[in-house]
Design an enzyme around this catalytic site. Structure first.
Site, PDB file in Angstrom:
ATOM      1  CB  THR A  98      -6.626   4.773  -4.496  1.00 28.63           C
ATOM      2  OG1 THR A  98      -5.463   4.981  -3.627  1.00 28.63           O
ATOM      3  CG2 THR A  98      -6.126   3.589  -5.161  1.00 28.63           C
ATOM      4  CE  LYS A 173      -2.025   3.321  -3.253  1.00 26.80           C
ATOM      5  NZ  LYS A 173      -3.171   4.249  -2.560  1.00 26.80           N
ATOM      6  CE  LYS A 241     -11.204   2.556  -3.631  1.00 30.03           C
ATOM      7  NZ  LYS A 241     -10.180   3.686  -3.823  1.00 30.03           N
TER       8      LYS A 241
END
Length: 295
Positions: A98, A173, A241
């Protein structure tokens, strides 16, 4: 001839994903920054180990990676020891990290210069999804390259879908993480409210989960949240994050994410409580803690 693949990054996600590739009959070579993790994998699965990403990628038809962030990804891809330097012409690099859409575009451009394929293919489903081979994979890149890679990715996925050009997988995502953050915050507030109102939260969930409020988070996390158990894989540190990537992209494309920004700050408070390694459902712990301090 059996397809040869490499897997770089044997964390909580990559470890079982690489295992599924081995179980599907592919010839697998693995690399991990910590050699002990690599040796542990080799003790459980049939395959080979490599000392560098380049060595792992040598001769592979597909090179898969699942690492921490943009910088980690550049480190394993580029340079003399990077995977790109070891890959043969026509091989495909599939990135399950990711990361940002910008690093996907950057690396895809570099890969194209040496006639390599590149797909950004972040996953959803958590550690359990990886272990059970039931991940959802959102992919960005060339359609022909996707068609070549999809049957291999299906070794550990229940849904693999091309979302658009390079970067589209990472953007999809981001949508996933935006939605999860809002859902977990709402579920946490609902459970907290139910307790404060003198209701049986479990009974409330039993009822409302049969209606429009139902969600995966509700069905799978409410019981452990009420029990104060936050050891279910995806950590707050990693969610922050991911949300930072979402918020940065929102600044770039002009979208407004007020709830996401608020949830990010809630997670920052969870970190300050020492919960950086708790899973994302620990937003409930923060609400309970604040309420207890107010007594």
């Amino acid at each position: 001839m059996t397809c040869q693949v490499a897997f770089i990054g044997l964390g909580v996600m990559g470890y079982p994903m690489a295992g599924h590739l081995a179980g599907a009959g592919y010839r697998v070579t693995v690399y991990n920054r910590t050699p002990q993790r690599r040796e542990q994998w080799l003790s459980e699965y049939q395959g080979h180990g490599a000392e560098t990403p380049a060595a792992a990628a040598a001769g592979a038809d597909f090179v898969f990676a699942c690492v921490g962030n943009d910088d980690d990804l550049r480190q394993i891809c580029l340079g003399e020891q990077g995977a790109f330097s070891g890959m043969k012409e026509g091989a495909v690099f599939v990135d399950h990290t990711t990361a940002s859409a910008s690093v996907a575009r950057e690396l895809a451009g570099i890969a194209a210069e040496t006639r390599l394929g590149f797909l950004d293919a972040p996953v959803s489903g958590g550690q359990a999804g990886a272990e059970n081979g039931a991940l959802t994979v959102m992919v960005g890149g060339d359609a022909g390259t996707f068609e070549r890679a999809a049957p291999v990715i299906e070794s550990y996925a229940r849904c693999v879908k091309l979302m658009g050009e390079t970067g589209a997988g990472q953007l999809a995502k981001m949508v996933n993480q935006i939605c999860i953050g809002g859902l977990v915050q709402a579920l946490s507030e609902g459970l907290h409210f139910a307790r404060k109102a003198g209701l049986d939260p479990a009974a409330v969930i039993e009822v409302i989960s049969q209606g429009a409020a139902q969600s995966w988070q509700m069905e799978n996390r409410y019981q452990t949240m009420l029990q104060g158990e936050y050891e279910h894989g995806f950590a707050v540190d990693w969610m922050r994050k991911d949300l930072s990537i979402c918020l940065e992209e929102a600044r770039r494309n002009g979208s407004s994410l007020p709830v996401t920004a608020m949830v990010d700050q809630q997670y920052a408070q969870v970190q300050s409580m020492g919960g950086g390694r708790w899973d994302t459902s620990s937003l409930f712990a923060l609400l309970e803690s604040v309420a207890d301090r107010g007594k």
